[in-house]
Design a protein around this motif. Structure first.
Motif, PDB file in Angstrom:
ATOM      1  N   ASN A  10       0.811  -1.202   0.000  1.00  0.00           N
ATOM      2  CA  ASN A  10       0.000   0.000   0.000  1.00  0.00           C
ATOM      3  C   ASN A  10       0.851   1.260   0.000  1.00  0.00           C
ATOM      4  N   ASP A  13       2.552   1.573  -3.598  1.00  0.00           N
ATOM      5  CA  ASP A  13       1.594   2.033  -4.597  1.00  0.00           C
ATOM      6  C   ASP A  13       1.183   3.501  -4.403  1.00  0.00           C
ATOM      7  N   ASN A  14       1.734   4.158  -3.379  1.00  0.00           N
ATOM      8  CA  ASN A  14       1.405   5.553  -3.075  1.00  0.00           C
ATOM      9  C   ASN A  14       2.647   6.415  -3.322  1.00  0.00           C
ATOM     10  N   VAL A  40      -0.640  -4.790  -3.841  1.00  0.00           N
ATOM     11  CA  VAL A  40      -1.768  -3.992  -4.323  1.00  0.00           C
ATOM     12  C   VAL A  40      -1.653  -3.782  -5.829  1.00  0.00           C
ATOM     13  N   GLN A  44      -4.002  -5.385  -8.916  1.00  0.00           N
ATOM     14  CA  GLN A  44      -4.583  -4.490  -9.915  1.00  0.00           C
ATOM     15  C   GLN A  44      -4.194  -4.936 -11.326  1.00  0.00           C
ATOM     16  N   PHE A 215       4.128  -0.039   7.135  1.00  0.00           N
ATOM     17  CA  PHE A 215       2.992  -0.052   6.222  1.00  0.00           C
ATOM     18  C   PHE A 215       2.169   1.210   6.448  1.00  0.00           C
ATOM     19  N   GLU A 216       0.875   1.214   6.107  1.00  0.00           N
ATOM     20  CA  GLU A 216       0.100   2.452   6.113  1.00  0.00           C
ATOM     21  C   GLU A 216      -0.662   2.685   7.419  1.00  0.00           C
ATOM     22  N   LYS A 217      -0.426   1.863   8.436  1.00  0.00           N
ATOM     23  CA  LYS A 217      -1.058   2.020   9.747  1.00  0.00           C
ATOM     24  C   LYS A 217       0.018   2.314  10.794  1.00  0.00           C
ATOM     25  N   HIS A 274       3.976   2.738  11.116  1.00  0.00           N
ATOM     26  CA  HIS A 274       3.648   3.469   9.900  1.00  0.00           C
ATOM     27  C   HIS A 274       4.931   3.841   9.167  1.00  0.00           C
TER      28      HIS A 274
END
Length: 287
Positions: A10, A13-14, A40, A44, A215-217, A274
């Motif tokens: 995640n 992909d950002n 991710v 896709q 990660f994103e958390k 994060h």
């Protein structure tokens, strides 16, 4: 100290978050290794090609078509994009799959019984990796020369076949291998004392090794929808309780499973946080 940092799909992909992370990673002192996902983007890409991604307990079922896609995504675009971003920050990185330099070998996973499904699952071209599968000497040679290895989830079986492995497992296995690798440094002399904890009888040294999952958390959460509900510490017993309660599920299960295996195998510390908190003490510590 050697730090093994794993960055999740995640974040990969950002573009904005990835650039922030890369700047922090490049600024992190000492020997370091990066392991990245890309799940991710791979999912896709599968959908765009008319394929249906299949995930079971956070792990991708990889048939021949899926293997080609994840290899293109992980070992292709993701690997070279991250390496280029690191080079722009003055970090001399090299993007590698497990096949490069025979860095990481794997054994094709046999069909396994999934208790939650009540049946046997064939994961396809998925490789099982342990610390013994990692060519720690090859990796250490790069670290000594100031080169930062950037690994993706693609490895090989030594017989000409590529395999896909959960990137969390790659990170855990690499950290374990580096924690147990004994080297002889020309800059250091073994004290040879009876209380020495840094070297073996032949004077070879080891590095303390830390494993960091980004990660994103902000960490492992009590409530996945509440970013402030970070669990500060998790013991192995508490992990089993959290799984039964359904608080820890999906991709977090292999992440924590591999984390505790790494601790049992010599890794000094595992932190889940994060990507923006790479350089601070926030996150979940596994003890």
């Amino acid at each position: 100290m050697i730090r093994v940092v794993k960055i999740g799909g995640n974040v990969v992909d950002n573009p904005e978050l990835l650039r922030e992370f890369v700047r922090d990673f490049a600024a992190m002192p000492g020997m370091k290794i990066l392991v990245h996902g890309g799940g991710v983007m791979a999912s896709q890409m599968q959908k765009e090609m008319g394929l249906t991604p299949v995930m079971i307990e956070g792990r991708r079922v990889t048939d021949e078509a899926a293997l080609k896609v994840v290899t293109m995504v992980y070992a292709g675009w993701c690997s070279k994009n991250i390496t280029a971003l690191l080079q722009a920050e003055g970090c001399n990185a090299i993007g590698l799959s497990g096949a490069d330099g025979n860095a990481v070998k794997a054994r094709k996973r046999p069909p396994v019984h999934i208790e939650s499904l009540g049946k046997e699952i064939d994961y396809g071209y998925v490789g099982d990796v342990t610390g013994d599968s990692v060519n720690a000497g090859f990796i250490y040679t790069m670290l000594e020369r100031g080169i930062v290895p950037v690994f993706n989830a693609i490895n090989h079986d030594g017989a000409g076949n590529l395999l896909n492995t959960n990137a969390d497992t790659i990170a855990s296995s690499v950290a374990t291998a580096m924690a147990n690798y004994r080297y002889r440094s020309p800059r250091e002399v073994c004290c040879r004392c009876e209380e020495c904890t840094h070297c073996s009888d032949d004077g070879r040294l080891t590095h303390e090794t830390e494993l960091i999952y980004c990660f994103e958390k902000d960490g492992v959460l009590y409530d996945k929808d509440d970013d402030s509900s970070v669990i500060g510490e998790i013991t192995r017993g508490r992990f089993e309780e959290l799984k039964k309660e359904g608080i820890v599920a999906d991709g977090m299960i292999p992440k924590l499973t591999n984390s505790f295996k790494a601790i049992d195998s010599g890794v000094a510390r595992v932190v889940i946080k994060h990507a923006r908190n790479l350089l601070n003490d926030k996150g979940t510590v596994l003890i």
